[in-house]
Design an enzyme around this catalytic site. Structure first.
Site, PDB file in Angstrom:
ATOM      1  N   ASP A 116      23.557  13.918 -14.032  1.00 46.14           N
ATOM      2  CA  ASP A 116      22.683  12.096 -14.844  1.00 46.14           C
ATOM      3  C   ASP A 116      23.658  11.028 -15.226  1.00 46.14           C
ATOM      4  O   ASP A 116      24.300  11.631 -16.202  1.00 46.14           O
ATOM      5  CB  ASP A 116      21.262  13.274 -14.828  1.00 46.14           C
TER       6      ASP A 116
ATOM      7  N   ASP B 278      13.048  11.745 -19.608  1.00 48.70           N
ATOM      8  CA  ASP B 278      14.538  11.505 -20.016  1.00 48.70           C
ATOM      9  C   ASP B 278      14.509  10.414 -21.395  1.00 48.70           C
ATOM     10  O   ASP B 278      14.944   9.515 -21.256  1.00 48.70           O
ATOM     11  CB  ASP B 278      14.428  10.255 -18.558  1.00 48.70           C
TER      12      ASP B 278
HETATM   13 ZN   LIG Z   1      19.257   9.170 -14.260  1.00 51.09          ZN
END
Ligand SMILES: [Zn+2]
Length: 433
Positions: A153, A308
């Site tokens: 990520d 996130d």
């Molecule tokens: Zn991401």
């Protein structure tokens, strides 16, 4: 022996079929008793009357920024933000400096967290060395050191062959590969969702297709390999539909959505005057996309809500919109935003919220979910559905305050957090150390 008594709350654990008003007695790290009128003179009492007591919330997607960018966040500050936000555990993504792509660095996070963290920290390992997308990292060694999954990520895994191999290897260790789905030839460094508002503002648009073709690819690779792919921060209606169809075929695909994609749209970016605290990747999408995300979360196509949480220093945000770094903090606002925007409005049941923020995140990782049962580990979140509060930068304990919800009034908040029997937050205040 430490004792904690949660008095008079509504106990709600959908997976275990629990919905009753009762007391919970916690002894050391374990739920020792559940019943009416429990007393224990040695116990610290938390008054939970009028509150909802649930299995502890878990955030699958958090940037703790340590090692390497501790001025934005570190393990201590990020986990304090998590405790304040009602989370008992956070999963730390490995796009740090250096990238967490070997067992020694996984152990570094585990050991530092054991000394400094307010909540549990479950690290991910990188999929590829240096997150360069080329050579697979030592997934097995990282799993043995405590990595609960693998992700690059911050970057998508661009090469399909690398993703295919990652799914095959991760499968051997019973771990998911979590992917940031973005075809960069289509997203083209877009600053915001491609649509009317990007055009009006003259900002480079980020085509939703960039996500959708990548999700479709990942789903096909998971189907071919039997591996488990988890799609991070799903943002478009067609992504939801692709995942829905794949699940119906029996593909091992799970997915998460962020509170900001559930609550905000590209119209809010414009309405904020292009405040860079509304800039993230993937960007806030259209109103139709938002509706599809809510529907997907409600029907279980999207398994989890994950923040996130992406702390950035002011210097990275106090620039023009197109140049600002992507990412917003989320740990301290997630519960309030979901309660306010979805549960209070009747769009999402409280039961489904608890599954999406507690039970399913653990299940996605193949871990035993927290539960309100005698004998279970005492990981507990307490919710106040009525509390009215305003999101203020000065109240935040995260080292960064780049939130699109600053100044917003929310109804609903986390009221207490219990991590392995230890009360770490009560009434919005950190306690216990
Ligand atoms: Zn991401």
């Amino acid at each position: 022996m430490s004792k904690l008594l949660l008095k008079g709350g509504r106990l709600l654990d959908p997976r275990a079929g629990v919905d009753r008003v009762a007391d919970v007695l916690i002894t050391d790290t374990v739920i020792a008793a559940i019943g009416e009128d429990l007393t224990d003179p040695a116990a610290r009492v938390v008054d939970c009357r009028g509150l909802v007591v649930t299995p502890g919330f878990i955030d699958l997607h958090v940037h703790l920024r340590e090692p390497g960018e501790e001025w934005k966040e570190d393990i201590a500050s990020g986990t304090r933000a998590a405790a304040r936000g009602g989370f008992v555990a956070v999963c730390a993504v490995p796009n740090t400096r250096p990238v967490i792509d070997n067992a020694a660095l996984v152990r570094f996070v585990v050991e530092k967290a054991a000394r400094e963290a307010a909540v549990k920290v479950w690290p991910y390992g990188a999929v590829t060395k240096g997150q360069k997308g080329e050579e697979l990292a030592e997934l097995g060694e990282m799993a043995a050191a405590g990595a609960v999954g693998f992700t690059d990520d911050g970057h998508p895994i661009e090469r399909a062959e690398v993703m295919r191999l990652a799914l095959l290897y991760a499968r051997q260790f019973g771990r998911p590969v979590l992917d940031h789905a973005e075809d960069r030839s289509l997203s083209q460094d877009g600053a915001m969702h491609y649509g009317r508002f990007s055009t009006l503002a003259g900002l480079r648009g980020y085509d939703p297709l960039a996500e959708e073709v990548h999700v479709a690819r990942d789903v096909l690779l998971a189907e071919a390999t039997g591996g488990h792919v988890h799609i991070m921060h799903v943002s478009t209606a067609r992504s939801v539909e692709i995942i829905r169809q794949a699940k119906a075929r029996g593909v091992r695909v799970t997915a998460e959505v962020t509170p900001h994609h559930l609550a905000l749209t590209d119209e809010d970016v414009a309405g904020s005057g292009y405040d860079t605290n509304f800039k993230m990747n993937p960007p806030l999408r259209s109103a139709e996309d938002r509706e599809a995300l809510i529907a997907g979360l409600a029907d279980g196509t999207i398994d989890c809500v994950a923040t996130d949480h992406a702390p950035h220093h002011r210097d990275d945000k106090e620039v023009e919109f197109g140049l600002a770094k992507n990412g917003v903090v989320g740990l301290e606002t997630a519960v309030g935003v979901v309660l306010d925007a979805l549960v209070r409005t009747g769009r999402l049941s409280l039961e489904r919220m608890i599954l999406a923020m507690s039970t399913r995140p653990a299940e996605v990782l193949g871990l035993r979910p927290p539960s309100l049962r005698v004998g279970a580990e005492a990981d507990v979140t307490v919710l106040d559905l009525e509390k009215r509060w305003i999101v203020r930068a000065e109240d935040m304990v995260s080292r960064s305050r780049n939130s699109p919800f600053l100044g917003r009034e929310l109804v609903g908040a986390p009221a207490a957090t219990v991590v392995s029997g230890r009360l770490v937050m009560e009434g919005g205040r950190l306690v216990g150390w």
